[in-house]
Write a protein that holds these residues in place. Sequence first.
Motif, PDB file in Angstrom:
ATOM      1  N   UNK A 144     -56.417  -6.087-130.908  1.00 15.15           N
ATOM      2  CA  UNK A 144     -55.157  -6.149-130.164  1.00 15.15           C
ATOM      3  C   UNK A 144     -55.008  -7.493-129.459  1.00 15.15           C
ATOM      4  N   UNK A 145     -53.772  -7.965-129.385  1.00 15.10           N
ATOM      5  CA  UNK A 145     -53.454  -9.187-128.646  1.00 15.10           C
ATOM      6  C   UNK A 145     -52.525  -8.832-127.494  1.00 15.10           C
ATOM      7  N   UNK A 146     -52.927  -9.233-126.304  1.00 15.56           N
ATOM      8  CA  UNK A 146     -52.186  -8.949-125.080  1.00 15.56           C
ATOM      9  C   UNK A 146     -51.493 -10.232-124.616  1.00 15.56           C
ATOM     10  N   UNK A 147     -50.215 -10.124-124.262  1.00 21.45           N
ATOM     11  CA  UNK A 147     -49.464 -11.247-123.719  1.00 21.45           C
ATOM     12  C   UNK A 147     -48.727 -10.777-122.477  1.00 21.45           C
ATOM     13  N   UNK A 148     -48.882 -11.507-121.389  1.00 23.85           N
ATOM     14  CA  UNK A 148     -48.232 -11.143-120.145  1.00 23.85           C
ATOM     15  C   UNK A 148     -47.558 -12.331-119.498  1.00 23.85           C
ATOM     16  N   UNK A 149     -46.692 -12.036-118.527  1.00 23.57           N
ATOM     17  CA  UNK A 149     -45.996 -13.117-117.832  1.00 23.57           C
ATOM     18  C   UNK A 149     -45.556 -12.659-116.455  1.00 23.57           C
ATOM     19  N   UNK A 150     -45.425 -13.622-115.557  1.00 25.93           N
ATOM     20  CA  UNK A 150     -44.804 -13.421-114.254  1.00 25.93           C
ATOM     21  C   UNK A 150     -43.772 -14.526-114.090  1.00 25.93           C
TER      22      UNK A 150
END
Length: 234
Positions: free
Chosen positions: A214-220
Amino acid sequence: MTTTYLWTPPPIASLPVRGKTERLPVNRLFFVGRNYHAHAIEMGRPVDKTVEVPFYFTKSLPTLVESGATVAYPPGTANYHFEMELVLVVGAPGFRVDRADAHKLIYGYACGLDMTRRDLQLVARDKGRPWDLGKDVEQSSVVSEVVPMAGTVLEQGALALSVNGQERQRSDLSKLIWNIPELIEDLSKYYHLQPGDLIFTGTPEGVGALRPGDRVEGSVAGVGEITLTVGPAE
């Protein structure tokens, strides 16, 4: 006189800083538990701010890993969860800080992932035991580059996370139960906060399990982005 050691000491834990060649040395890792109402309900522990205070747990520095890493699926779990968070970076010392002065301790912010062996955490929680096996997991404190914002209190901004391109978490910093000045005021009652302390401010609803590959991508919003790939179990 030169100090010698029986074996090589670990390197200084540090993070890159946007716009600077110097790296930021990391001192301690603090985590705020259940700081979004929807996540607290999701975990079966609603929060009533009128009668409760924030609670915290810590992780050891060997859990720190930079955004972009590939980490092994950890041992001892079948329910390895992601938690997307805003990370507050302390840049000045403070003890028993008044809320009105809390902004003076802020160096900047980063994006963070609090990776969790959820099955082990819940067993410990339900038995009234420490959360260490569930939370203090090797390579489980993932942090992006630090964005300097001295004295800036973030009050709003979208926070989101996707897994393999599918959105799993979305909320806003305005939904924090305890906001950033309140957290600094409260945590500094118990600790002499120091430059390099990181405070993971809590995750919103939508947490869930990951699998190898799995590849996780996050942002704020206004801070940046973070990525993580889950490798095979060792």
